[in-house]
Design a protein around this motif. Sequence first.
Motif, PDB file in Angstrom:
ATOM      1  N   GLU A 200       0.828  -1.208   0.000  1.00 12.09           N
ATOM      2  CA  GLU A 200       0.000   0.000   0.000  1.00 12.09           C
ATOM      3  C   GLU A 200       0.859   1.253   0.000  1.00 12.09           C
ATOM      4  OE1 GLU A 200      -3.421   2.117  -0.297  1.00 12.09           O
ATOM      5  OE2 GLU A 200      -3.286  -0.077  -0.256  1.00 12.09           O
ATOM      6  N   ALA A 201       1.934   1.246   0.779  1.00 16.95           N
ATOM      7  CA  ALA A 201       2.797   2.426   0.885  1.00 16.95           C
ATOM      8  C   ALA A 201       3.498   2.723  -0.438  1.00 16.95           C
ATOM      9  CB  ALA A 201       3.830   2.219   1.998  1.00 16.95           C
ATOM     10  N   SER A 202       4.094   1.703  -1.068  1.00 14.62           N
ATOM     11  CA  SER A 202       4.808   1.950  -2.319  1.00 14.62           C
ATOM     12  C   SER A 202       3.849   2.323  -3.438  1.00 14.62           C
ATOM     13  CB  SER A 202       5.647   0.727  -2.704  1.00 14.62           C
ATOM     14  OG  SER A 202       4.832  -0.402  -2.941  1.00 14.62           O
ATOM     15  N   HIS A 203       2.670   1.704  -3.462  1.00  8.68           N
ATOM     16  CA  HIS A 203       1.687   2.042  -4.496  1.00  8.68           C
ATOM     17  C   HIS A 203       1.199   3.475  -4.325  1.00  8.68           C
ATOM     18  CE1 HIS A 203      -2.465   2.251  -6.177  1.00  8.68           C
ATOM     19  NE2 HIS A 203      -1.859   1.695  -7.205  1.00  8.68           N
ATOM     20  N   LEU A 204       0.898   3.874  -3.091  1.00  9.96           N
ATOM     21  CA  LEU A 204       0.444   5.242  -2.853  1.00  9.96           C
ATOM     22  C   LEU A 204       1.528   6.242  -3.240  1.00  9.96           C
ATOM     23  CD1 LEU A 204      -1.630   7.236  -1.791  1.00  9.96           C
ATOM     24  CD2 LEU A 204      -0.790   6.812   0.532  1.00  9.96           C
ATOM     25  N   ALA A 205       2.787   5.898  -2.970  1.00  7.29           N
ATOM     26  CA  ALA A 205       3.889   6.807  -3.289  1.00  7.29           C
ATOM     27  C   ALA A 205       3.996   7.054  -4.792  1.00  7.29           C
ATOM     28  CB  ALA A 205       5.206   6.255  -2.749  1.00  7.29           C
ATOM     29  N   VAL A 206       3.994   5.984  -5.594  1.00 10.75           N
ATOM     30  CA  VAL A 206       4.145   6.173  -7.041  1.00 10.75           C
ATOM     31  C   VAL A 206       2.893   6.816  -7.648  1.00 10.75           C
ATOM     32  CG1 VAL A 206       5.835   4.333  -7.273  1.00 10.75           C
ATOM     33  CG2 VAL A 206       3.402   3.793  -7.550  1.00 10.75           C
ATOM     34  N   LYS A 207       1.739   6.515  -7.094  1.00 13.85           N
ATOM     35  CA  LYS A 207       0.499   7.124  -7.574  1.00 13.85           C
ATOM     36  C   LYS A 207       0.523   8.633  -7.349  1.00 13.85           C
ATOM     37  CE  LYS A 207      -4.504   7.044  -6.681  1.00 13.85           C
ATOM     38  NZ  LYS A 207      -5.574   6.400  -5.880  1.00 13.85           N
ATOM     39  N   GLU A 208       0.964   9.044  -6.172  1.00 17.42           N
ATOM     40  CA  GLU A 208       1.028  10.472  -5.874  1.00 17.42           C
ATOM     41  C   GLU A 208       2.159  11.159  -6.628  1.00 17.42           C
ATOM     42  OE1 GLU A 208      -1.178  12.275  -4.186  1.00 17.42           O
ATOM     43  OE2 GLU A 208      -2.329  10.417  -4.144  1.00 17.42           O
ATOM     44  N   LEU A 209       3.242  10.443  -6.888  1.00 16.13           N
ATOM     45  CA  LEU A 209       4.311  11.012  -7.709  1.00 16.13           C
ATOM     46  C   LEU A 209       3.812  11.297  -9.121  1.00 16.13           C
ATOM     47  CD1 LEU A 209       7.532   8.962  -6.856  1.00 16.13           C
ATOM     48  CD2 LEU A 209       7.183  11.406  -6.495  1.00 16.13           C
ATOM     49  N   ALA A 210       3.052  10.358  -9.684  1.00 13.06           N
ATOM     50  CA  ALA A 210       2.526  10.541 -11.034  1.00 13.06           C
ATOM     51  C   ALA A 210       1.612  11.757 -11.091  1.00 13.06           C
ATOM     52  CB  ALA A 210       1.782   9.285 -11.476  1.00 13.06           C
ATOM     53  N   ALA A 211       0.794  11.930 -10.060  1.00 15.84           N
ATOM     54  CA  ALA A 211      -0.081  13.097 -10.017  1.00 15.84           C
ATOM     55  C   ALA A 211       0.715  14.371  -9.746  1.00 15.84           C
ATOM     56  CB  ALA A 211      -1.148  12.904  -8.945  1.00 15.84           C
ATOM     57  N   GLY A 212       1.687  14.293  -8.824  1.00 22.00           N
ATOM     58  CA  GLY A 212       2.476  15.470  -8.467  1.00 22.00           C
ATOM     59  C   GLY A 212       3.348  15.957  -9.593  1.00 22.00           C
ATOM     60  N   LYS A 213       3.746  15.053 -10.481  1.00 16.20           N
ATOM     61  CA  LYS A 213       4.564  15.431 -11.632  1.00 16.20           C
ATOM     62  C   LYS A 213       3.877  16.519 -12.462  1.00 16.20           C
ATOM     63  CE  LYS A 213       6.032  13.365 -16.061  1.00 16.20           C
ATOM     64  NZ  LYS A 213       4.909  13.799 -16.918  1.00 16.20           N
ATOM     65  N   GLN A 214       2.563  16.433 -12.574  1.00 14.61           N
ATOM     66  CA  GLN A 214       1.826  17.398 -13.377  1.00 14.61           C
ATOM     67  C   GLN A 214       1.770  18.781 -12.725  1.00 14.61           C
ATOM     68  OE1 GLN A 214       0.912  16.092 -16.271  1.00 14.61           O
ATOM     69  NE2 GLN A 214       1.616  14.088 -15.558  1.00 14.61           N
ATOM     70  N   LEU A 215       2.049  18.831 -11.423  1.00 15.83           N
ATOM     71  CA  LEU A 215       1.898  20.080 -10.678  1.00 15.83           C
ATOM     72  C   LEU A 215       3.223  20.787 -10.405  1.00 15.83           C
ATOM     73  CD1 LEU A 215      -0.708  18.775  -8.060  1.00 15.83           C
ATOM     74  CD2 LEU A 215      -1.150  19.878 -10.265  1.00 15.83           C
ATOM     75  N   ALA A 240      -2.238   4.934   6.636  1.00 16.88           N
ATOM     76  CA  ALA A 240      -1.960   3.776   7.480  1.00 16.88           C
ATOM     77  C   ALA A 240      -2.676   3.885   8.819  1.00 16.88           C
ATOM     78  CB  ALA A 240      -0.448   3.638   7.693  1.00 16.88           C
ATOM     79  N   ARG A 241      -2.672   5.072   9.401  1.00 16.67           N
ATOM     80  CA  ARG A 241      -3.341   5.258  10.691  1.00 16.67           C
ATOM     81  C   ARG A 241      -4.852   5.048  10.569  1.00 16.67           C
ATOM     82  NH1 ARG A 241      -0.411   5.456  15.343  1.00 16.67           N
ATOM     83  NH2 ARG A 241      -1.958   6.855  16.243  1.00 16.67           N
ATOM     84  N   GLN A 242      -5.417   5.517   9.468  1.00 16.12           N
ATOM     85  CA  GLN A 242      -6.856   5.319   9.263  1.00 16.12           C
ATOM     86  C   GLN A 242      -7.198   3.838   9.148  1.00 16.12           C
ATOM     87  OE1 GLN A 242      -8.491   7.614   6.027  1.00 16.12           O
ATOM     88  NE2 GLN A 242      -9.018   9.265   7.423  1.00 16.12           N
ATOM     89  N   ARG A 243      -6.287   3.066   8.614  1.00 20.73           N
ATOM     90  CA  ARG A 243      -6.516   1.631   8.468  1.00 20.73           C
ATOM     91  C   ARG A 243      -6.133   0.858   9.725  1.00 20.73           C
ATOM     92  NH1 ARG A 243      -2.787  -0.136   4.821  1.00 20.73           N
ATOM     93  NH2 ARG A 243      -3.875  -2.112   4.554  1.00 20.73           N
ATOM     94  N   GLY A 244      -5.698   1.556  10.749  1.00 22.49           N
ATOM     95  CA  GLY A 244      -5.313   0.914  11.990  1.00 22.49           C
ATOM     96  C   GLY A 244      -3.927   0.310  11.963  1.00 22.49           C
ATOM     97  N   VAL A 245      -3.106   0.739  10.986  1.00 20.50           N
ATOM     98  CA  VAL A 245      -1.737   0.241  10.872  1.00 20.50           C
ATOM     99  C   VAL A 245      -0.790   1.253  11.507  1.00 20.50           C
ATOM    100  CG1 VAL A 245       0.100  -0.399   9.273  1.00 20.50           C
ATOM    101  CG2 VAL A 245      -2.276  -1.008   8.761  1.00 20.50           C
ATOM    102  N   LYS A 246       0.062   0.798  12.379  1.00 14.61           N
ATOM    103  CA  LYS A 246       0.956   1.708  13.081  1.00 14.61           C
ATOM    104  C   LYS A 246       2.334   1.836  12.431  1.00 14.61           C
ATOM    105  CE  LYS A 246      -1.191   1.233  17.633  1.00 14.61           C
ATOM    106  NZ  LYS A 246      -0.973   0.937  19.065  1.00 14.61           N
ATOM    107  N   LYS A 247       2.649   0.992  11.491  1.00 13.27           N
ATOM    108  CA  LYS A 247       3.967   1.069  10.869  1.00 13.27           C
ATOM    109  C   LYS A 247       3.846   0.671   9.401  1.00 13.27           C
ATOM    110  CE  LYS A 247       6.963   2.139  12.706  1.00 13.27           C
ATOM    111  NZ  LYS A 247       7.608   3.467  12.843  1.00 13.27           N
ATOM    112  N   SER A 248       4.037   1.659   8.522  1.00 12.34           N
ATOM    113  CA  SER A 248       3.974   1.419   7.089  1.00 12.34           C
ATOM    114  C   SER A 248       4.813   2.482   6.409  1.00 12.34           C
ATOM    115  CB  SER A 248       2.525   1.486   6.588  1.00 12.34           C
ATOM    116  OG  SER A 248       2.460   1.332   5.190  1.00 12.34           O
TER     117      SER A 248
END
Length: 404
Positions: A200-215, A240-248
């Motif tokens: 989840e962490a790596s996917h969210l990172a690349v997804k946001e990078l792709a969006a941030g590239k345009q900005l 991660a906190r919303q999903r109840g995960v303390k380390k991601s």
Amino acid sequence: MKKMIQRIREGVMEPFVIRSKECGRRSVWASGMRPEDKENMPESTEAETKGDTSEPTEPGTKGNTLEPTEAGTERDMPECSGTGFGKDMPECSKSERDAPELFPVGFEEDTLDPMDTGLEENTPEPADTGLEETNLHLQAVAVNHKGYVRRNNEDNFCLNGAYMKREEMDDGAFLEADSQESVQLYAVCDGMGGAECGEEASHLAVKELAAGKQLLSPMADKDELASLLRRISGEIYGTARQRGVKKSGTTIAMLLVNHGRVLFANVGDSRSYRFREGRLSQVSVDHSKVQRMISMGILTSEQARTDPDRHIITQYLGMPPEIKVSPYFAADRRLREGDICLLCSDGLTDMVEESRMEKILQKNEDLREAAGTLLKEALKNGGRDNITILLVRVLCKMQFDHSG
């Protein structure tokens, strides 16, 4: 210095190490903390509550998020040692993705800034003559493989906006790109946290990078890129906190080309290299315990490759918001025609020595062949971790005179 070395060797400077339970997964080194410091530390839940108020972006609200196009979704990767790249990987006898142990209550991670090791973060920008704008024509290939040991794939990449969908990460990928865009962004992310947390962490990172590239602005500099990475780190933590995960979290190694300006950045121990005139040189600097010890003269690079603490990292995306993400930015690394940039996760660097990587790039001029051969070598040597390799070649420079 002798006392410091003795304290490190005796373990006095390493009372709180987050270790995962299997396969030596990376964790975070608390630098210089003594046992008595823990006893005298006041109780606090601030680190546990700060991130709860940060709402992650709702799925689907980033209109500029780029999925791989049809032309780039081919997965006809070469066979490696008789094993394909699909789901037919041998399974482990027991889970190797247990979530890392948590910090003691009230304990805050003591991350190490690159400046503490004598590696200057804020290197000077190259002089801007104002006479011309240069775009780079780049060819790129990204290859990802789950490896032979891990049950799931926590690596991902951003190939100038294309990345692996969350549900397809375990299948691996082989994508190609050819771009003359003014703004191009390439990155490799290695997730961590156990179970689905790393994915989840790596996917969210690349997804946001792709969006941030345009900005990104046409004159985006280190501060703007660092701000983007810190925002992504906060979103990973908040999600991660919303999903109840303390380390991601996830590491990242990235290359940004913006109107001819080149920036290499990394957080964690994913690496960047430049291959020029037959020689491979490392551009990034790991945020890791062993890198700190190398900088102090305690370990050599050769010793660090087999040190039991080599996967203990000091920075990653997804840290609690009260801890500053401090990307390492390489010194001025202007690219020339024919240069090849290599971004990779430690699934490659742990399995293949740099001298061997250099020889493979020397013998394989075709990027597809080079990427496939590097992957085969990592798998042949054990494939103990997820492997991601991203190669970028400078085909030519295009200059536009704006002098009037």
